[in-house]
Write an enzyme that holds these catalytic residues in place. Structure first.
Site, short mmCIF file in Angstrom:
data_model
loop_
_atom_site.label_atom_id
_atom_site.label_comp_id
_atom_site.label_asym_id
_atom_site.label_seq_id
_atom_site.Cartn_x
_atom_site.Cartn_y
_atom_site.Cartn_z
N SER A 73 10.37 36.37 -16.90
CA SER A 73 10.07 35.01 -17.64
C SER A 73 8.78 34.62 -17.56
O SER A 73 7.98 35.35 -16.80
CB SER A 73 10.94 34.06 -16.63
OG SER A 73 10.50 32.84 -17.12
N TYR A 88 12.36 29.30 -8.83
CA TYR A 88 12.68 30.33 -10.07
C TYR A 88 11.28 30.89 -10.52
O TYR A 88 11.32 32.11 -10.40
CB TYR A 88 13.08 29.31 -11.47
CG TYR A 88 13.28 30.32 -12.59
CD1 TYR A 88 14.45 30.88 -12.76
CD2 TYR A 88 12.20 30.15 -13.64
CE1 TYR A 88 14.58 31.91 -14.10
CE2 TYR A 88 12.47 31.13 -14.74
CZ TYR A 88 13.55 31.66 -14.94
OH TYR A 88 13.80 32.37 -16.19
#
Length: 333
Positions: free
Chosen positions: A165, A178
């Site tokens: 990501s 995350y």
């Protein structure tokens, strides 16, 4: 003698262009592709893209009903697809998944490490267990599965795709666990690429920004649940801020076919990465300033799935509803 920066940039650009011109694209027709988290969201979008290019699919996920819906969707499009219920954090499941793929297709050409977890909320409401749980899924699972599949990949001189990501390059407020896990997965991708090159196994790490996959429904939300979810679900479905999932999948598979080491997916992701690289202090200050406008922490660390804190506003968002319908996110996970 000092080489001018402009010359260095032009040389690097020329080298990149030459590499792309001279390197033979990786042909996907007839290849066996194992996709984790393949029953919904980006995993399903990737499965459709691989199938459109002639690949044979093995989809893995924890929910058997979702897998069957995804398989039915793909078969209706003419895809050759098999499914396996598996938890990528369980070593026995991982071994069984790789063995089943080899049994069905006689080997493995492409491993897509896509399964993941996302949590949103203030750092104060995140526990150490939250960090450990997400590291298991987003970082250790790709490592475990790649190592397990390596003999098959070596035999076919195959490819590994790691879905990281932009949060693996720039830590985003209210996504602390995350971001930590995605930094780890991006680093894993770099390490694997260097180490496995001698075996003829290519590794591509992709770093997408926001994508319209319907994923907010399954996010773990902490803090002021409704406010956190409303913000996350809205940003995730803004046309300028987020990328259409099918287009994201096309770009991701293109990066794998080209043999890219890393690929940022989406314009906002590119902007954020370059801002961090060129002006790290300014980027850090702006992120810190932005955090002041986010919902504050609460006295409870309880996490709830996004689908349980829908509001009238998020339910009526037509872009969000369309993404959920397209990518198997409309019902309970």
């Amino acid at each position: 003698m000092r080489v001018p920066r402009r010359v260095m940039l032009l040389t690097a650009a020329a080298a990149l262009a030459a590499r792309r011109t001279l390197q033979t694209p990786y042909e996907l027709t007839g290849r066996s592709v194992l996709i984790t988290g393949g029953s919904r969201g980006l995993g399903l979008a990737l499965a459709r893209e691989f199938a459109a290019r002639g690949a044979r699919l093995m989809l893995a996920a924890r929910d058997g009903a979702e897998l069957e819906r995804a398989a039915a969707d793909l078969r209706a499009r003419g895809a050759q697809v098999q499914t396996a219920v598996a938890d990528v954090t369980d070593a026995a499941d991982v071994n069984r998944l790789v063995e089943e793929t080899a049994r069905v297709y006689g080997g493995l050409d492409v491993l897509v490490n896509n399964a993941g977890l996302i949590q949103t909320g203030p750092l104060e409401n995140m526990t150490e267990e939250d960090f450990r749980d997400i590291m298991e899924i987003n970082a250790f699972a790709p490592l475990r599965l790649t190592r397990c599949a390596l003999p098959l990949l070596r035999a076919r001189r195959g490819r590994v795709l790691i879905v990281s990501s932009v949060g693996g390059k720039v830590a985003v407020p209210h996504l602390a666990p995350y971001s930590m896990s995605k930094f780890a997965s991006a680093g894993l991708g770099q390490a694997l690429r260097a180490e496995l090159a001698r075996d003829g196994v290519g590794v591509t790490t992709v770093l997408p920004g926001l994508m319209r996959t319907g994923s907010p429904r399954n996010a773990q939300v902490k803090g002021q649940h409704r406010k956190e979810y409303a913000l996350f679900a809205t940003l995730d479905n803004l046309p300028v801020m987020s990328l259409d999932a099918a287009e994201a999948a096309r770009r991701i598979v293109n990066a794998l076919v080209r043999g890219d080491a890393e690929a940022m997916i989406g314009g906002p992701a590119q902007v954020l990465r370059y801002a961090q690289a060129l002006a790290p202090q300014l980027t850090a200050d702006l992120l810190a300033l932005g955090t002041r406008f986010l919902p504050g922490p609460t006295t409870s660390d309880r996490a709830v799935p996004g689908r349980e804190v829908e509001s009238a506003v998020t339910r009526r968002n037509p872009i969000k509803r369309d993404a959920e319908a397209q990518f198997n996110k409309g019902g309970p996970s």
